[in-house]
Write a protein that holds these residues in place. Structure first.
Motif, PDB file in Angstrom:
ATOM      1  N   TYR A  57      -7.681   7.764   9.055  1.00 13.98           N
ATOM      2  CA  TYR A  57      -6.264   7.523   8.807  1.00 13.98           C
ATOM      3  C   TYR A  57      -6.082   6.092   8.327  1.00 13.98           C
ATOM      4  N   PHE A  96       0.809  -1.227   0.000  1.00 18.20           N
ATOM      5  CA  PHE A  96       0.000   0.000   0.000  1.00 18.20           C
ATOM      6  C   PHE A  96       0.844   1.280   0.000  1.00 18.20           C
ATOM      7  N   ALA A  97       1.849   1.351   0.898  1.00 21.19           N
ATOM      8  CA  ALA A  97       2.750   2.511   0.941  1.00 21.19           C
ATOM      9  C   ALA A  97       2.000   3.832   1.048  1.00 21.19           C
ATOM     10  N   LEU A  98       1.011   3.865   1.934  1.00 17.81           N
ATOM     11  CA  LEU A  98       0.301   5.122   2.181  1.00 17.81           C
ATOM     12  C   LEU A  98       1.087   5.936   3.209  1.00 17.81           C
ATOM     13  N   LEU A  99       0.815   7.241   3.240  1.00 21.34           N
ATOM     14  CA  LEU A  99       1.452   8.085   4.246  1.00 21.34           C
ATOM     15  C   LEU A  99       0.634   7.961   5.533  1.00 21.34           C
ATOM     16  N   PRO A 100       1.221   7.366   6.572  1.00 22.89           N
ATOM     17  CA  PRO A 100       0.415   7.048   7.760  1.00 22.89           C
ATOM     18  C   PRO A 100      -0.072   8.282   8.516  1.00 22.89           C
ATOM     19  N   HIS A 101       0.605   9.421   8.314  1.00 26.77           N
ATOM     20  CA  HIS A 101       0.204  10.602   9.065  1.00 26.77           C
ATOM     21  C   HIS A 101      -0.820  11.439   8.318  1.00 26.77           C
ATOM     22  N   ARG A 102      -1.245  10.951   7.150  1.00 24.59           N
ATOM     23  CA  ARG A 102      -2.215  11.713   6.382  1.00 24.59           C
ATOM     24  C   ARG A 102      -3.540  10.962   6.304  1.00 24.59           C
ATOM     25  N   GLN A 136      -7.437   0.023   2.590  1.00 22.80           N
ATOM     26  CA  GLN A 136      -6.186   0.755   2.379  1.00 22.80           C
ATOM     27  C   GLN A 136      -5.777   0.685   0.910  1.00 22.80           C
ATOM     28  N   ASN A 186      -4.329   3.618   9.233  1.00 24.19           N
ATOM     29  CA  ASN A 186      -4.330   2.522  10.206  1.00 24.19           C
ATOM     30  C   ASN A 186      -5.693   2.291  10.852  1.00 24.19           C
ATOM     31  N   GLN A 187      -6.687   3.089  10.458  1.00 25.25           N
ATOM     32  CA  GLN A 187      -8.043   2.822  10.924  1.00 25.25           C
ATOM     33  C   GLN A 187      -8.824   2.018   9.897  1.00 25.25           C
ATOM     34  N   LEU A 188      -8.159   1.639   8.791  1.00 24.13           N
ATOM     35  CA  LEU A 188      -8.858   0.934   7.712  1.00 24.13           C
ATOM     36  C   LEU A 188      -8.332  -0.493   7.574  1.00 24.13           C
ATOM     37  N   SER A 189      -9.170  -1.368   7.016  1.00 24.06           N
ATOM     38  CA  SER A 189      -8.733  -2.738   6.721  1.00 24.06           C
ATOM     39  C   SER A 189      -7.795  -2.719   5.518  1.00 24.06           C
ATOM     40  N   GLY A 190      -7.119  -3.836   5.287  1.00 23.76           N
ATOM     41  CA  GLY A 190      -6.193  -3.923   4.158  1.00 23.76           C
ATOM     42  C   GLY A 190      -6.870  -3.602   2.832  1.00 23.76           C
TER      43      GLY A 190
END
Ligand SMILES: Nc1ncnc2c1ncn2[C@@H]1O[C@H](COP(=O)(O)OP(=O)(O)O)[C@@H](O)[C@H]1O
Ligand SMILES: [Mg+2]
Lengths: 295, 362
Positions: free
Chosen positions: B167, B121-127, B176, B169-173
Motif C-alpha cells: 500500500y 503523489f495523490a495516490l489512492l491510499p486504500h489501493r 510513491q 503508506n508502506q512506501l517511501s516518498g
C-alpha cells in the motif's frame, strides 16, 4: 400588573381549538390514508418478522457461533470474540436469551434500514450545498426532539406494533449516519479527487473509487453511533409494542421490580458493548492503509 | 533528438488569461490594458493567475515551466487538461481547442490523451500499488487482464517490481512517486503532465527520478510538460524552458538561451548560481573552423557539455577539440581557454547580479 406575573398567552379556548384542529386533521388523514400506508410498509413487516423468527427459532448454539463468526470477521481479534460469547452466555444463563434475540433482530433491521436510507441522503447532501443547508436543520430538530414525541404520530398512523416501532427507531437513529456520510465525503483529500478527475473519472467513478472508500471510516463511525442510538430507542419503543429487552424494563418500572429492571438493563448494556466494540474494530481495520503519508 | 516523433500531440497555448474571483470575466479587459496583479487584487479583490500566456510546445519533447512558488505554474499546467477553466484564451492540443470541449469530450480527452503526475503523489491510499497503477485503464473500461499486463510492465520499468501488493503508506516518498509515474505511463497517453512531480523528494532521489524520466523519454517520446521551481532540474530535463513570474512568461527558450542570454536581471540572478560546465553545449560557444584546422584534434559530438569536453581534452593532451555533428562533419573548434572562459560566469553579469541582491538594502 397581572400580565407580568402570568405570560400573556393566546386565550385558552383558541389554543384548544388550534390543537384540536391539528389533531382532527391528522386523524382524518390517518383514516383515509392509514391503510394505504400500512400496506406500503408490509414488506418491512415481513422482513422484520422473518428476521425475528430466524433469531429466536434457530437453536441457540448456532446463533452463538454465527455471532462469534461475524465478530471475528469484523474485528480479527480473539479478545473481542471471547467477550461477545461470554456476554451472550451470561445473558442466556440469566434467562433473557429470547428477549435479547428479539432486540438484536430489531436493531439489525433498523440499522440496515438506516444505512439504506441515510447513506444516499448523505451522499446527496455532500454534492449540494443547498441541500446541506436544508437537511442540516431538519437533522438538528430530529436529534433534539424528545424521542417519545416520535411515537405519537407513528402510533396514530399505524397503530401499535413492530413496524411503527421500527419507524420511530429509524427516525431517531438516522441523523448520525446522514451527517457523517456527508462529512466523510466532504473531507476527502482534494488532491486525490483532482487525480481522479485528471484521469477522466465520471461522477459515478469518482464516488465509487475515491469518495466512498476514503469516506468509509467516517461512515463507519456514523453507523456505530446509529446502532447505539437505535439501541437506546428500542427500549422506549417497547411502549408501543416492540418486543425484546425493553418490555421487561417497562414492566419493572411499572411494578417496581428492581432486579428484573437491573438484569435487563445489564443485558442491554452487554449487547451495546458487543455492537460497539465489533463495529469500531471493523472501522479501525478499514483505516489501516488509509492514512496518506507523504515523504 | 532527431528521432521520428511518435505522435503529433503538440500543445499550443494562445492568449491565455486566468483571473480568480467571482466576476473574473469582467476584469480581463482591465488586465489586457495593463492592470497589474497587485492593483487588481487591491482594487477589485480578484487574483490574477495568468496573464497573456503564449507557448508552443512541440510534440515529443520536454517543456519545462519554471517559476517560484505562487508564480502560476500549477494554474498553467491545469489548463492543459482543463482542471481549471481559463478566463480567456485557447489551449489547442492535437489541433483541438480543449477550452471548447463539452463535458463528455473533455472526459474522453483526459482518459486517452493526457496523464498527470502530482506533487503530493495523490495516490489512492486504500489501493495497492498495482490497483493504483491500473486506475487510468480501469476508468477507460479496459478489460482487467489487459490493465494488469500494462500496469505490471510499467511497475517494472519504474523499478517497483515486487512491490505490487504494497500500500502507498508502506512506501517511501520516492517509491510513491514511482507509483504516480507508473500510473501515468500505464495510461499510454501522448501527453504527460508533471506538476512539481519531484519537488517533494530528497535531492539524491530526485536526481535518480530525473534519470528515470530521461531514460524513459528516449523510448516513449511523449509530449511532457514538467513543472519545477528548481533551475538545475529545469536545465537538466528541459528541451525547452519557459520562466514564469507573477503569472507572466518572462522568457522562453532552450537551456542554452536561458543560461547565456537571460532576458532580464531577475533571470540573470537565478542563472548565476548554475554550474555552466554542466549546461552549456560545445557547439554553443565554439568558434568557426577557419582555414587549416589543427593537424591533430579530438572529435567531440555536438550536444556534449563543456565539462565533459574539458575532461576529454585534458586526457588527450591535445590543445583543441573539433565539434562534429551526428554524420561526422566538422562544425567548429574550441580551445581549453575558450572552454574555461565559457564555464566561468561573466564578470559583468556577476556584478550585475550582485547589484540586484544589494539593491533592496540601499
Ligand atoms: N482557486 C484559487 N483562487 C484564488 N487564487 C488562486 C487560486 N488558485 C491559485 N490562486 C493564486 O494564483 C497564483 C498562482 O498559484 P499557483 O498556480 O498554485 O502557483 P505555483 O504552482 O506556481 O506555486 C497564486 O497567487 C495563488 O494564490
Ligand atoms: Mg504549484
Amino acid at each position: 400588573m397581572d400580565w407580568l406575573s402570568k405570560f400573556p398567552n393566546m386565550n385558552d379556548e383558541a389554543l384548544t381549538a388550534l390543537k384540536k384542529a391539528i389533531d382532527d386533521g391528522f386523524r382524518a388523514f390517518t383514516r383515509s390514508y392509514g391503510d394505504g400506508i400500512e400496506e406500503f410498509f408490509e414488506p418491512l413487516q415481513y422482513f422484520l418478522v422473518q428476521c425475528e423468527r430466524f433469531m429466536t427459532g434457530t437453536p441457540w448454539p448456532i446463533i452463538l457461533l454465527l455471532i462469534a463468526a461475524i465478530a471475528w470477521f469484523a474485528s480479527r481479534s480473539w479478545k473481542i470474540v471471547l467477550g461477545c460469547v461470554a456476554t451472550l452466555l451470561l445473558i442466556g444463563y440469566f434467562g433473557m436469551w429470547a428477549d435479547t434475540m428479539r432486540t438484536i433482530s430489531m436493531i439489525f433491521v433498523c440499522t440496515v434500514l438506516a444505512i439504506a436510507i441515510g447513506i444516499p441522503i448523505g451522499i446527496a447532501m455532500s454534492l449540494s450545498n443547498r441541500l446541506q443547508s436544508i437537511v442540516n436543520p431538519v437533522l438538528d430538530i430530529m436529534q433534539t426532539m424528545p424521542s417519545f414525541v416520535y411515537l405519537i404520530p407513528v402510533v396514530m398512523l399505524l397503530g401499535i406494533g413492530k413496524v411503527p416501532g421500527l419507524i420511530a427507531v429509524v427516525i431517531y437513529a438516522i441523523p448520525p449516519i446522514i451527517r457523517l456520510t456527508n462529512l466523510g465525503i466532504r473531507l476527502v483529500d482534494k488532491d486525490v479527487l483532482e487525480a481522479a478527475d485528471a484521469f477522466g473519472s465520471s461522477g459515478w467513478q469518482r464516488l465509487k473509487n475515491v469518495q466512498m472508500p476514503l469516506a468509509l471510516p467516517t461512515i463507519m463511525a456514523g453507523i456505530n453511533q446509529t446502532i447505539m442510538m437505535a439501541l437506546a430507542m428500542v427500549v422506549i419503543a417497547s411502549m408501543i409494542g416492540v418486543q425484546g429487552l425493553g418490555q421487561p424494563v417497562l414492566k419493572a418500572i411499572a411494578n417496581q421490580y428492581f432486579t428484573l429492571g437491573v438484569f435487563n438493563g445489564f443485558a442491554i448494556v452487554g449487547i451495546a458493548i458487543i455492537f460497539d466494540r465489533v463495529s469500531q474494530a471493523y472501522g479501525r481495520r478499514l483505516q489501516k492503509h488509509r492514512e496518506v503519508i507523504h515523504g | 533528438m532527431a528521432n521520428p516523433v511518435k505522435s503529433n500531440y503538440g500543445i499550443e497555448i494562445k492568449n491565455l488569461y486566468k483571473i480568480f474571483g467571482a466576476s473574473a470575466a469582467a476584469y480581463v479587459d482591465h488586465v489586457k490594458k495593463g492592470m497589474t496583479k497587485t492593483e487588481l487584487n487591491e482594487r477589485y479583490g480578484h487574483v490574477l493567475g495568468l496573464k497573456n500566456i503564449n507557448i508552443s510546445m512541440p510534440s515529443g519533447s520536454i517543456q519545462v515551466i519554471m517559476g517560484l512558488s505562487g508564480s502560476g505554474k500549477s494554474t498553467l499546467i491545469r489548463h492543459i487538461n482543463r482542471l481549471i477553466d481559463p478566463t480567456a484564451g485557447e489551449v489547442i492540443v492535437g489541433g483541438v481547442d480543449v477550452v471548447k470541449m463539452n463535458k463528455r469530450e473533455l472526459r474522453d480527452f483526459r482518459r486517452h490523451q493526457t496523464a498527470m503526475v502530482f506533487q503530493k503523489f495523490a495516490l489512492l491510499p486504500h489501493r495497492t500499488v498495482l490497483d493504483n497503477t491500473v486506475y487510468g485503464l480501469e476508468v477507460q473500461g479496459v478489460p482487467r487482464a489487459k490493465q494488469v499486463d500494462a500496469a505490471m510492465h510499467w511497475i517494472e520499468r519504474v523499478g517497483l517490481k515486487g512491490f505490487e501488493k504494497r500500500y502507498p503508506n508502506q512506501l517511501s516518498g520516492g517509491m510513491q512517486q514511482r507509483v504516480g509515474l507508473a500510473r501515468a505511463l500505464a495510461n499510454d497517453a501522448p501527453i504527460l503532465l508533471m506538476d512539481e512531480a519531484y519537488s517533494a523528494l530528497d535531492p539524491l532521489i530526485r536526481m535518480d527520478m530525473q534519470s528515470v524520466l530521461l531514460d524513459l523519454q528516449k523510448e516513449i517520446r511523449k509530449t511532457i510538460v514538467f513543472i519545477t521551481h528548481d533551475l538545475d532540474e529545469a536545465l537538466r530535463l528541459g528541451d525547452r524552458i519557459a520562466i514564469l513570474r507573477d503569472g507572466e512568461i518572462i522568457q522562453q527558450g532552450t537551456s542554452q538561451d536561458i543560461v547565456l542570454r537571460p532576458a532580464d536581471d531577475y533571470i540573470a540572478n537565478f542563472v548565476k548560481e548554475v554550474n555552466r560546465g554542466r549546461v552549456i553545449h560545445v557547439e554553443t560557444v565554439m568558434s568557426p573552423l577557419g582555414s587549416g584546422g589543427p593537424a591533430q584534434a579530438i572529435m567531440v559530438p555536438a550536444g556534449t557539455k563543456l565539462d565533459a569536453a574539458a575532461r576529454k581534452l585534458m586526457q588527450s593532451k591535445q590543445s583543441e577539440i573539433v565539434v562534429v555533428d551526428s554524420k561526422g562533419n566538422s562544425l567548429g573548434r574550441l580551445s581549453l581557454a575558450q572552454i574555461t572562459s565559457a564555464m566561468v560566469t561573466p564578470a559583468a553579469r556577476e556584478e550585475q547580479a550582485a547589484g540586484i541582491e544589494l539593491a533592496p538594502v540601499i
